[in-house]
Scaffold this active site. Sequence first.
Site, PDB file in Angstrom:
ATOM      1  N   GLY A 156       0.831  -1.186   0.000  1.00  0.00           N
ATOM      2  CA  GLY A 156       0.000   0.000   0.000  1.00  0.00           C
ATOM      3  C   GLY A 156       0.869   1.240   0.000  1.00  0.00           C
ATOM      4  NE  ARG A 157      -2.371   5.484   2.378  1.00  0.00           N
ATOM      5  CZ  ARG A 157      -3.501   4.783   2.370  1.00  0.00           C
ATOM      6  NH1 ARG A 157      -4.180   4.651   1.255  1.00  0.00           N
ATOM      7  NH2 ARG A 157      -3.966   4.220   3.467  1.00  0.00           N
ATOM      8  CB  ILE A 158       3.198   2.580   4.814  1.00  0.00           C
ATOM      9  CG1 ILE A 158       2.356   3.742   5.358  1.00  0.00           C
ATOM     10  CG2 ILE A 158       4.461   2.401   5.649  1.00  0.00           C
ATOM     11  CD1 ILE A 158       1.800   3.507   6.747  1.00  0.00           C
ATOM     12  CB  THR A 237       6.641  -0.087  11.012  1.00  0.00           C
ATOM     13  OG1 THR A 237       6.507  -0.372   9.614  1.00  0.00           O
ATOM     14  CG2 THR A 237       8.110   0.004  11.388  1.00  0.00           C
ATOM     15  NE  ARG A 239      -2.946  -1.060  14.285  1.00  0.00           N
ATOM     16  CZ  ARG A 239      -2.497   0.151  14.008  1.00  0.00           C
ATOM     17  NH1 ARG A 239      -1.182   0.347  13.854  1.00  0.00           N
ATOM     18  NH2 ARG A 239      -3.335   1.160  13.853  1.00  0.00           N
ATOM     19  CD  GLU A 268       1.694  -1.537  20.624  1.00  0.00           C
ATOM     20  OE1 GLU A 268       1.035  -0.478  20.698  1.00  0.00           O
ATOM     21  OE2 GLU A 268       2.231  -1.924  19.579  1.00  0.00           O
ATOM     22  CG  HIS A 296       2.506   1.824  18.291  1.00  0.00           C
ATOM     23  ND1 HIS A 296       1.461   0.951  18.451  1.00  0.00           N
ATOM     24  CD2 HIS A 296       2.272   2.459  17.107  1.00  0.00           C
ATOM     25  CE1 HIS A 296       0.626   1.057  17.423  1.00  0.00           C
ATOM     26  NE2 HIS A 296       1.096   1.959  16.598  1.00  0.00           N
ATOM     27  CB  ALA A 298       6.805   3.571  12.969  1.00  0.00           C
TER      28      ALA A 298
END
Length: 340
Positions: A156-158, A237, A239, A268, A296, A298
């Site tokens: 996807g985008r990331i 980075t 889930r 977490e 968490h 990033a």
Amino acid sequence: MHLLVIGFNYDDDATVERDMLEPGDTLEYFRRGQSHHITAASREAADAVLLYSSVEHLADPPGSYPRCRIAIRSGVGYDTLDLEGWGRRGVPVCNVPDYGTSEVADHAIALMLALTRGTATYQELLRADPTGGWRFAAAPLARRLRGTTFGVLGLGRIGTAAAMRARGFGMRVLFHDPYLSSGTELGVGFDRADSLEQLVAQSSVLSLHTPLSPETERLIGRAVLAHADPSLIIVNTARGPIIDLDALYDALHEDRIAGAALDVLPKEPAQPDHKLIRAWTSREPWLEGRLVLSPHAAFYSPEGIDDLRRKTVEVATDWLKHGKLRNCVNTAMLASPPKA
């Protein structure tokens, strides 16, 4: 327009959000961990529910918000919202996917470099002993990146942004994403793996960029890790629950993979009683230089946070005041066409 913000996790008085409101608009917020304290009056007054926390679910079902016309997850992941429950009420659920793409992609590469260039190991050794720790060969996973394979799960985008950065290091990019149509690889110039097992088997670094869903929970487990090359480094980075942490521990302990760099964890903050976290904090020799953790973080930059907060309010305002629906993630579950 009344906005109800849940899981608010900033130090100010929602000043960024309030600056975007028009005369007559109101905002009420409850901080992280306080969702059980939301009164019936607050729920009943909400035209929009804005969930800021990435791990905290709403304490009350969608039906407890009778006036609500949109539910927004202030972030990319939306697994903390009941998509079907809101959909049955005809309420769209939206996210904010376009605020931290650069930060997360940068962070994925930084985690990779922390292990493959040894920066995390050198930092710890020199802090403990500036003279004795002056050893360039002390980092166990230091390697040349050029010519190795950067595997991407979820283009996807990331995922695409991280892959572009990896290609800048001279790495071959290989991806697996069953939701992208045939020919996507031709448009981006990357290689495509037909299966997750093939991706894991051929990757030197595996970077995870898939959302959390029933399909992806514990996706990286024993069965998949059995296909890994012993030199594999896993970077997450996305889930935390995408990785089975027990299976990861075993793969590292048995030297079936080389290392892992995790920004997210299944629970977490980090649980010190988990055997992987315990081995890391105790500095057990077998794990030294092979595991890097970050909290968490990033997505984080001051600029990114400002974008996130403003875009969250914009998504609500665009729908409630202008009838423009953005980033809806439960379209297929809506019982009836949403009405602004």
